[in-house]
Design a protein around this motif. Sequence first.
Motif, PDB file in Angstrom:
ATOM      1  N   SER A 250       0.825  -1.205   0.000  1.00 40.13           N
ATOM      2  CA  SER A 250       0.000   0.000   0.000  1.00 40.13           C
ATOM      3  C   SER A 250       0.861   1.257   0.000  1.00 40.13           C
ATOM      4  N   PHE A 251       2.170   1.087  -0.129  1.00 36.20           N
ATOM      5  CA  PHE A 251       3.089   2.213  -0.182  1.00 36.20           C
ATOM      6  C   PHE A 251       4.229   1.857  -1.127  1.00 36.20           C
ATOM      7  N   PRO A 252       4.992   2.840  -1.614  1.00 30.87           N
ATOM      8  CA  PRO A 252       6.018   2.569  -2.624  1.00 30.87           C
ATOM      9  C   PRO A 252       7.152   1.687  -2.092  1.00 30.87           C
ATOM     10  N   VAL A 253       7.431   0.590  -2.811  1.00 34.51           N
ATOM     11  CA  VAL A 253       8.526  -0.328  -2.483  1.00 34.51           C
ATOM     12  C   VAL A 253       9.165  -0.786  -3.789  1.00 34.51           C
ATOM     13  N   ALA A 254      10.485  -0.785  -3.858  1.00 35.82           N
ATOM     14  CA  ALA A 254      11.215  -1.325  -5.003  1.00 35.82           C
ATOM     15  C   ALA A 254      11.758  -2.694  -4.602  1.00 35.82           C
ATOM     16  N   VAL A 255      11.459  -3.725  -5.399  1.00 35.15           N
ATOM     17  CA  VAL A 255      11.751  -5.099  -4.993  1.00 35.15           C
ATOM     18  C   VAL A 255      12.374  -5.878  -6.138  1.00 35.15           C
ATOM     19  N   LYS A 256      13.305  -6.786  -5.796  1.00 36.43           N
ATOM     20  CA  LYS A 256      13.860  -7.732  -6.774  1.00 36.43           C
ATOM     21  C   LYS A 256      13.987  -9.096  -6.115  1.00 36.43           C
ATOM     22  N   THR A 257      13.546 -10.132  -6.824  1.00 40.87           N
ATOM     23  CA  THR A 257      13.697 -11.500  -6.325  1.00 40.87           C
ATOM     24  C   THR A 257      14.844 -12.186  -7.055  1.00 40.87           C
ATOM     25  N   GLY A 258      15.290 -13.291  -6.521  1.00 39.09           N
ATOM     26  CA  GLY A 258      16.365 -14.066  -7.145  1.00 39.09           C
ATOM     27  C   GLY A 258      16.285 -15.517  -6.719  1.00 39.09           C
ATOM     28  N   THR A 259      16.685 -16.403  -7.629  1.00 40.93           N
ATOM     29  CA  THR A 259      16.710 -17.838  -7.347  1.00 40.93           C
ATOM     30  C   THR A 259      17.990 -18.416  -7.923  1.00 40.93           C
ATOM     31  N   SER A 260      18.750 -19.142  -7.123  1.00 39.94           N
ATOM     32  CA  SER A 260      19.988 -19.737  -7.616  1.00 39.94           C
ATOM     33  C   SER A 260      19.696 -21.073  -8.284  1.00 39.94           C
ATOM     34  N   LYS A 261      20.715 -21.646  -8.873  1.00 42.28           N
ATOM     35  CA  LYS A 261      20.566 -22.886  -9.640  1.00 42.28           C
ATOM     36  C   LYS A 261      19.994 -24.004  -8.777  1.00 42.28           C
ATOM     37  N   TYR A 263      17.238 -24.290  -7.367  1.00 45.52           N
ATOM     38  CA  TYR A 263      16.397 -23.839  -6.256  1.00 45.52           C
ATOM     39  C   TYR A 263      17.081 -24.047  -4.902  1.00 45.52           C
ATOM     40  N   ARG A 264      18.385 -23.773  -4.848  1.00 42.94           N
ATOM     41  CA  ARG A 264      19.102 -23.910  -3.575  1.00 42.94           C
ATOM     42  C   ARG A 264      19.007 -22.649  -2.718  1.00 42.94           C
ATOM     43  N   ASP A 265      18.776 -21.515  -3.346  1.00 45.06           N
ATOM     44  CA  ASP A 265      18.717 -20.248  -2.620  1.00 45.06           C
ATOM     45  C   ASP A 265      17.559 -19.422  -3.154  1.00 45.06           C
ATOM     46  N   SER A 266      16.768 -18.879  -2.250  1.00 41.75           N
ATOM     47  CA  SER A 266      15.646 -18.013  -2.598  1.00 41.75           C
ATOM     48  C   SER A 266      15.903 -16.643  -1.981  1.00 41.75           C
ATOM     49  N   TRP A 267      15.804 -15.582  -2.797  1.00 42.50           N
ATOM     50  CA  TRP A 267      16.169 -14.238  -2.358  1.00 42.50           C
ATOM     51  C   TRP A 267      15.053 -13.233  -2.647  1.00 42.50           C
ATOM     52  N   THR A 268      14.919 -12.261  -1.802  1.00 42.52           N
ATOM     53  CA  THR A 268      14.142 -11.064  -2.092  1.00 42.52           C
ATOM     54  C   THR A 268      14.840  -9.885  -1.413  1.00 42.52           C
ATOM     55  N   VAL A 269      15.142  -8.876  -2.211  1.00 43.52           N
ATOM     56  CA  VAL A 269      15.832  -7.684  -1.709  1.00 43.52           C
ATOM     57  C   VAL A 269      15.074  -6.468  -2.217  1.00 43.52           C
ATOM     58  N   GLY A 270      14.900  -5.467  -1.365  1.00 45.07           N
ATOM     59  CA  GLY A 270      14.201  -4.278  -1.821  1.00 45.07           C
ATOM     60  C   GLY A 270      14.283  -3.156  -0.809  1.00 45.07           C
ATOM     61  N   TYR A 271      13.644  -2.049  -1.156  1.00 48.70           N
ATOM     62  CA  TYR A 271      13.775  -0.869  -0.298  1.00 48.70           C
ATOM     63  C   TYR A 271      12.604   0.077  -0.475  1.00 48.70           C
ATOM     64  N   VAL A 279      16.376 -10.612   2.306  1.00 50.77           N
ATOM     65  CA  VAL A 279      15.904 -11.871   2.883  1.00 50.77           C
ATOM     66  C   VAL A 279      16.445 -13.023   2.058  1.00 50.77           C
ATOM     67  N   TRP A 280      16.990 -14.019   2.753  1.00 53.60           N
ATOM     68  CA  TRP A 280      17.416 -15.286   2.130  1.00 53.60           C
ATOM     69  C   TRP A 280      16.623 -16.414   2.759  1.00 53.60           C
ATOM     70  N   ALA A 281      16.247 -17.392   1.937  1.00 53.17           N
ATOM     71  CA  ALA A 281      15.590 -18.591   2.448  1.00 53.17           C
ATOM     72  C   ALA A 281      16.190 -19.804   1.752  1.00 53.17           C
ATOM     73  N   ILE A 295      10.211 -15.676  -5.467  1.00 48.54           N
ATOM     74  CA  ILE A 295       8.884 -15.129  -5.228  1.00 48.54           C
ATOM     75  C   ILE A 295       8.098 -16.005  -4.264  1.00 48.54           C
ATOM     76  N   ALA A 296       8.453 -17.297  -4.159  1.00 46.51           N
ATOM     77  CA  ALA A 296       7.725 -18.204  -3.272  1.00 46.51           C
ATOM     78  C   ALA A 296       8.430 -18.397  -1.940  1.00 46.51           C
ATOM     79  N   GLY A 297       9.766 -18.476  -1.959  1.00 46.78           N
ATOM     80  CA  GLY A 297      10.492 -18.806  -0.739  1.00 46.78           C
ATOM     81  C   GLY A 297      10.784 -17.637   0.167  1.00 46.78           C
ATOM     82  N   ALA A 298      11.329 -16.546  -0.393  1.00 48.93           N
ATOM     83  CA  ALA A 298      11.758 -15.416   0.428  1.00 48.93           C
ATOM     84  C   ALA A 298      10.763 -14.258   0.418  1.00 48.93           C
ATOM     85  N   ALA A 299       9.984 -14.121  -0.657  1.00 48.36           N
ATOM     86  CA  ALA A 299       9.124 -12.943  -0.804  1.00 48.36           C
ATOM     87  C   ALA A 299       8.064 -12.804   0.293  1.00 48.36           C
ATOM     88  N   PRO A 300       7.388 -13.871   0.727  1.00 54.09           N
ATOM     89  CA  PRO A 300       6.395 -13.684   1.790  1.00 54.09           C
ATOM     90  C   PRO A 300       7.007 -13.126   3.075  1.00 54.09           C
TER      91      PRO A 300
END
Length: 528
Positions: A250-261, A263-271, A279-281, A295-300
């Motif tokens: 409901s407010f401005p957020v810049a976000v990027k997700t990432g997934t390593s080969k 599916y060993r690492d799930s990432w979401t970084v933003g500001y 966040v790492w999962a 988007i599934a592992g770290a984003a929530p």
Amino acid sequence: MEHAGFLPPDERKRLAAVPIDVQDPDLVVRAPHLTRWVLRHRRPESRALAEIRTTIDPALQKTVANLVEAHVQTFRQETLTNAAAVVLDNRSGAIQAYVGSADFWDKRHGGRNDGVRMLRQPGSALKPFTYAHALASRRYTPASVLADIELNVPEASGAFTPENYDETYHGPTPLRQALASSFNVPAVRLAREFGAAALLETLHRFGFDSLDRAPSYYGVGLTLGNGEVQPIELARAYAGLARGGPLEFSFPVAVKTGTSKDYRDSWTVGYTPRHTVAVWAGNFDGAPMDRMSGIAGAAPLFHSIMRTLGSGGDFERPPGLTPARVCPASGKRPGAHCPAPHREFFLSGTVPTDTCTVHRVVAIDQRTGRRAAPGTASRHVQQKRYAVYPERYHAWMREHDLPLPPTAPRTASPTPTAAAGSLQVTDRLRIRDPADGALFYVDPVLRDRYQRLSLKGMAPDAFRDVHWVVDGTRHASGAGRAMWQLRPGTHRIELRAWHEGQAVRSPAVQIRVVAATSPPNRSTVSEK
């Protein structure tokens, strides 16, 4: 205590007989991973101090720790056993929350490992820095059109063909959309253009000191996150982006997700303008998760932490930007026939001056479907708009049923359609499929449309009028992909083109097609 006179002998004997019930300690350390790191790395002059001050916000630390623990518990069945998160204040760079694992005391899942400072592959979370490099070069703008079509990348470790997460090529794509959609192919194209060394230098300027190998070690895969970095490095780098937005807030957020080969690492970084969250999962032992992407592992978990932090206000437009209307299909000034121009922002001095030529209106004779002749009666003429992208996109257009306007009557082309012996052979034109000497069968049962051969090749962008020639006859334009109907006999296949005024061709491929009298054995026959 007895020797000191504080405990009578009888009381000492009674207390000594009481059995000791050893229990795991309560979590009295509010930020155990950070505390341990600070004690290990404090400066010599501070080691005698009884008190060391940090910037941790106790209430926020407790909330983030609870969110991390709850998130991991929710996704345990998805083979996710741990997560880590860090929150920075963008204005000062201060760490306000630092959670290295879901449970510091969980020995089974390596809870004492510090996920904030571990080295893991960040996947697509590094892509924004490739685009930042491209924009800073002033050779690209957010409206620049990138080629999201098949690409073969020769590397020292072996050639590879990058694919997008959705396993689809999207053709001509504006840079802004390529970044927002996290397409892999355009990012690799930029990395190839600028080189791994230049990209690595940019990442070092953003503080990724963990990327300490030579550029040749990473190659252009660096833009896809094949190097290992720390979550704290990602957070600080994104905080740098913040000082200058799949996920709905409901407010401005810049976000990027990432997934390593794998599916060993799930990432979401933003500001937000005020905070940066990384966040790492995943699993500390490196075990892959069950197809759990960023988007599934770290984003929530990222979403929960950001909602806790609340709005950081609106993003301010950086100074030095100039708005201008462009056509998204070309990244140039809109022409008379562009259907949907929009406003884009440019660094000063990079506003496009050329006019779009992608959208064209062609007069079509409705009776024949061909271009109308100058003398065609107006009642038979239909003005039809086409999007005509450069030739390297034509194979992609055919694959996606995007029409090209009917061609004008073709005039003779002197050299490219001449005898093969008169053309200069170059390895820069390559046929990837079919292989030389391949054998194909025409199945008497299958319909013709299911018995076509896919022709795939490669040609540098500098080559012009790239086309396929089968048995000396021009067949289709573009090297990317073309379909050819199988017919019995021995056939010669070439790619031909013009380069620097010279007609050139690829090494020829010869195939044999056999008419089968009965359905061929499916286990031994290759069908294309």
